[in-house]
Design a protein around this motif. Structure first.
Motif, PDB file in Angstrom:
ATOM      1  N   TRP A 143     -12.692  31.580   3.620  1.00  0.00           N
ATOM      2  CA  TRP A 143     -13.262  31.628   4.511  1.00  0.00           C
ATOM      3  C   TRP A 143     -12.439  31.066   5.850  1.00  0.00           C
ATOM      4  CZ3 TRP A 143     -13.786  24.911   4.983  1.00  0.00           C
ATOM      5  CH2 TRP A 143     -15.814  24.990   5.795  1.00  0.00           C
ATOM      6  N   GLU A 144     -11.149  30.939   5.913  1.00  0.00           N
ATOM      7  CA  GLU A 144     -10.805  30.767   7.298  1.00  0.00           C
ATOM      8  C   GLU A 144     -10.963  32.017   8.021  1.00  0.00           C
ATOM      9  OE1 GLU A 144      -7.190  29.212   7.394  1.00  0.00           O
ATOM     10  OE2 GLU A 144      -6.627  29.800   9.863  1.00  0.00           O
ATOM     11  N   LEU A 145     -10.513  32.754   7.407  1.00  0.00           N
ATOM     12  CA  LEU A 145     -10.682  34.456   7.457  1.00  0.00           C
ATOM     13  C   LEU A 145     -12.335  34.808   8.107  1.00  0.00           C
ATOM     14  CD1 LEU A 145      -8.309  36.443   5.041  1.00  0.00           C
ATOM     15  CD2 LEU A 145      -7.565  36.113   7.452  1.00  0.00           C
ATOM     16  N   TYR A 146     -12.812  34.647   7.062  1.00  0.00           N
ATOM     17  CA  TYR A 146     -14.354  34.837   7.268  1.00  0.00           C
ATOM     18  C   TYR A 146     -14.707  34.419   8.788  1.00  0.00           C
ATOM     19  CZ  TYR A 146     -19.520  34.714   7.840  1.00  0.00           C
ATOM     20  OH  TYR A 146     -20.030  35.478   8.461  1.00  0.00           O
ATOM     21  N   VAL A 147     -14.640  32.887   9.157  1.00  0.00           N
ATOM     22  CA  VAL A 147     -15.174  32.437   9.927  1.00  0.00           C
ATOM     23  C   VAL A 147     -14.106  33.152  11.355  1.00  0.00           C
ATOM     24  CG1 VAL A 147     -13.989  29.766  11.863  1.00  0.00           C
ATOM     25  CG2 VAL A 147     -14.972  29.980   9.701  1.00  0.00           C
ATOM     26  N   LYS A 148     -12.746  33.579  11.047  1.00  0.00           N
ATOM     27  CA  LYS A 148     -12.475  34.590  12.007  1.00  0.00           C
ATOM     28  C   LYS A 148     -12.963  35.938  12.482  1.00  0.00           C
ATOM     29  CE  LYS A 148      -7.946  32.519  11.786  1.00  0.00           C
ATOM     30  NZ  LYS A 148      -6.299  32.396  11.262  1.00  0.00           N
ATOM     31  N   THR A 149     -13.338  36.735  11.043  1.00  0.00           N
ATOM     32  CA  THR A 149     -14.252  37.967  11.501  1.00  0.00           C
ATOM     33  C   THR A 149     -15.432  37.560  12.118  1.00  0.00           C
ATOM     34  OG1 THR A 149     -13.274  37.792   9.568  1.00  0.00           O
ATOM     35  CG2 THR A 149     -15.161  39.361  10.290  1.00  0.00           C
ATOM     36  N   MET A 150     -15.976  36.553  12.107  1.00  0.00           N
ATOM     37  CA  MET A 150     -17.453  35.511  12.829  1.00  0.00           C
ATOM     38  C   MET A 150     -17.490  35.740  13.799  1.00  0.00           C
ATOM     39  SD  MET A 150     -20.646  35.472  11.537  1.00  0.00           S
ATOM     40  CE  MET A 150     -21.551  34.779  11.816  1.00  0.00           C
ATOM     41  N   LEU A 151     -16.080  35.093  14.327  1.00  0.00           N
ATOM     42  CA  LEU A 151     -15.569  34.547  15.744  1.00  0.00           C
ATOM     43  C   LEU A 151     -15.902  35.988  16.878  1.00  0.00           C
ATOM     44  CD1 LEU A 151     -14.137  31.583  16.140  1.00  0.00           C
ATOM     45  CD2 LEU A 151     -15.467  31.832  15.949  1.00  0.00           C
ATOM     46  N   PHE A 166      -8.177  41.993   7.918  1.00  0.00           N
ATOM     47  CA  PHE A 166      -9.292  41.300   6.861  1.00  0.00           C
ATOM     48  C   PHE A 166      -8.273  41.833   5.503  1.00  0.00           C
ATOM     49  CE2 PHE A 166     -12.892  40.460   4.239  1.00  0.00           C
ATOM     50  CZ  PHE A 166     -12.898  38.784   4.509  1.00  0.00           C
TER      51      PHE A 166
ATOM     52  N   ILE B  54      -6.407  38.008  16.172  1.00  0.00           N
ATOM     53  CA  ILE B  54      -7.812  37.354  15.628  1.00  0.00           C
ATOM     54  C   ILE B  54      -7.415  36.899  14.284  1.00  0.00           C
ATOM     55  CG2 ILE B  54      -9.950  38.560  14.380  1.00  0.00           C
ATOM     56  CD1 ILE B  54     -10.455  35.057  16.622  1.00  0.00           C
ATOM     57  N   TYR B  55      -6.672  37.227  13.461  1.00  0.00           N
ATOM     58  CA  TYR B  55      -6.747  37.180  12.300  1.00  0.00           C
ATOM     59  C   TYR B  55      -5.163  36.079  12.221  1.00  0.00           C
ATOM     60  CZ  TYR B  55     -10.022  39.289  10.538  1.00  0.00           C
ATOM     61  OH  TYR B  55     -11.733  39.796  10.091  1.00  0.00           O
ATOM     62  N   LEU B  59      -7.236  28.623  14.847  1.00  0.00           N
ATOM     63  CA  LEU B  59      -8.399  28.405  14.870  1.00  0.00           C
ATOM     64  C   LEU B  59      -8.546  26.377  15.486  1.00  0.00           C
ATOM     65  CD1 LEU B  59     -10.931  29.561  11.984  1.00  0.00           C
ATOM     66  CD2 LEU B  59     -10.862  30.351  14.784  1.00  0.00           C
ATOM     67  N   ARG B 107     -22.298  31.069  15.110  1.00  0.00           N
ATOM     68  CA  ARG B 107     -20.563  31.403  15.413  1.00  0.00           C
ATOM     69  C   ARG B 107     -20.218  29.376  15.158  1.00  0.00           C
ATOM     70  NH1 ARG B 107     -21.923  35.518  17.147  1.00  0.00           N
ATOM     71  NH2 ARG B 107     -21.484  37.339  16.759  1.00  0.00           N
ATOM     72  N   TRP B 114     -16.139  24.609   9.878  1.00  0.00           N
ATOM     73  CA  TRP B 114     -14.421  24.770   9.804  1.00  0.00           C
ATOM     74  C   TRP B 114     -13.086  24.286   9.969  1.00  0.00           C
ATOM     75  CZ3 TRP B 114      -9.867  25.734  11.710  1.00  0.00           C
ATOM     76  CH2 TRP B 114      -9.322  26.199  10.422  1.00  0.00           C
TER      77      TRP B 114
END
Lengths: 178, 239
Positions: A143-151, A166, B54-55, B59, B107, B114
């Motif tokens: 989920w965290e990785l996906y949120v980062k992708t989404m940004l 990813f 970004i990874y 966040l 977003r 999150w």
């Protein structure tokens, strides 16, 4: 022990998939139907039929190194099981307020767990055996990785995820928890 | 005379050294010449263009940081002007601003939830309409504009309409709409954000923005949410 992960967009298009073989020993759930069915091996669709009938033991060779054929290990059978579980997940989504749906669907030896993000992305995991805490931790990481992708401003909810980073991160998390 | 002698001696030193090697023309050597603060050479500064992936970033790092209102206003003004050149009417302009806001909204929703639920043991989703609308009124507004919206109302005439009122919308603070375009509300952008959040949560709706000036709040704006029929039917079932 193999795991299959699918990330689905809000319109149920697969955006990312991963097959992960874990080396951890876990007790597999035996299928009650297995063994009671005739041997389909002469048919051209032997793998599919044995998989769907539940005769998982007929083609399983779990000793190390050998490739497992049929018995629900075929790619298209896995995808079909994942697809079929979507109906159950959508029903569960309407009434339950959690994001993590533990063992929402079962098919022969496969158990399907799911995770639905607030933006309606679905993460599906097909697994054999039980590992609730590990799967939950794994989903949280994804989920965290996906949120980062989404940004990423160029990413939309319908863009396939192709980032190598990813992929590496998801694999690392799978190795840790599954 | 000593004040003149100093520069002379320096020049002579430079000239001899530059003859001996070209190394001294490099910026590192010239720093002594202009007596700039010396740059530590051992920890190499990151080459420009290479930024952390970004990874690799946290966040929550930008959770409480703010964006300069002036910079945002300039950007938004350019956005509106750019869009205005490419549309045929006010409706079209509002629709395009809505689309731009929608991209932000998807977003905002993911990131906001999150941050709120990411660390919890059992993250929750919102499946009821009223709590979802309330969270838009407070959480989404706080995440995007830094303050909750001023009111949320239910339409008396239509059961499928809800309104979110913002007395002083941040994005319209420096916008004055010309008289001949008085129907235009640049808060269509905000409406797009709201639409994306509702869509993501599973409450498809048509969201529009309307200027509703009041005596003490001339830029007061109402975000009108018109829910799809399926949403109300589902609410009935869940009751």
């Amino acid at each position: 022990m193999s795991h299959h992960l699918y990330l689905l967009s809000p319109s149920d298009t697969p955006l990312y998939s991963l097959t992960f073989y874990s080396t951890r020993p876990t007790s597999t759930v035996s299928s009650p139907l297995a063994g009671n069915l005739p041997n389909w091996s002469t048919s051209a669709f032997a793998g599919t039929l044995t998989a769907l009938s539940g005769a998982s033991s007929s083609a399983h060779q779990t000793s190390s190194g050998t490739v497992r054929m049929g018995g629900g290990q075929d790619r298209h059978v896995i995808q079909m099981i994942a697809n079929a579980s979507l109906d159950v997940i959508e029903d569960a989504m309407k009434t339950q307020t959690t994001m993590y749906f533990k063992s929402v669907d079962k098919f022969n030896e496969w158990t399907v767990s799911a995770f639905v993000t607030p933006g309606n992305m679905k993460f599906l995991l097909l697994h054999e055996g039980k590992n609730d805490d590990g799967i939950k931790a794994f989903f949280t990481d994804v989920w965290e990785l996906y949120v980062k992708t989404m940004l990423n401003p160029f990413h939309t909810a319908h863009t396939p995820v192709r980032s190598a980073v990813f992929d590496t991160r998801v694999r690392a998390s799978a190795k840790k928890y599954l | 005379m000593s004040s003149y002698a100093q520069p002379h001696s320096r020049v002579s030193v430079l000239s001899t050294s530059s003859q001996s090697s070209v190394e001294h023309l490099s910026p590192a050597a010239s720093s002594t010449r202009f007596s700039l603060p010396s740059i530590p050479t051992t920890p190499q500064p990151k080459p420009a263009g290479v930024r952390p992936n970004i990874y690799d970033r946290n966040l929550n790092k930008t959770r409480i940081t703010e964006v300069s209102a002036a910079a945002f206003t300039f950007l938004f003004s350019e956005t509106v002007q750019y869009t205005q050149k490419r549309v045929s009417g006010i409706n079209d302009l509002e629709r395009r601003l809505n689309t731009l806001g929608y991209r932000i909204g998807t977003r905002v929703l993911e990131l906001m939830v999150w941050r709120a639920e990411g660390q919890s043991k059992a993250p929750k989703r919102e499946i009821r309409l009223l709590p979802a609308l309330m969270s838009i009124h407070t959480q989404v507004w706080r995440a995007v504009f830094g303050k909750p919206a001023d009111a949320i109302e239910k339409s008396v005439d239509n059961a499928d309409e809800y309104m979110i009122v913002d007395n002083d919308p941040l994005i319209e603070r420096y916008i004055s709409v010309p008289r001949d375009m008085s129907q235009l509300s640049c808060s269509s952008f905000t409406a797009g954000i709201v639409e994306a959040v509702l869509d993501g949560l599973g409450f498809p709706a048509r969201v529009t923005a309307h200027s509703t000036p009041k005596a003490q709040y001339p830029s007061c704006t109402t975000i009108l949410i018109k829910l799809e029929k399926s949403v109300l039917e589902r609410e009935e079932v869940l009751k």
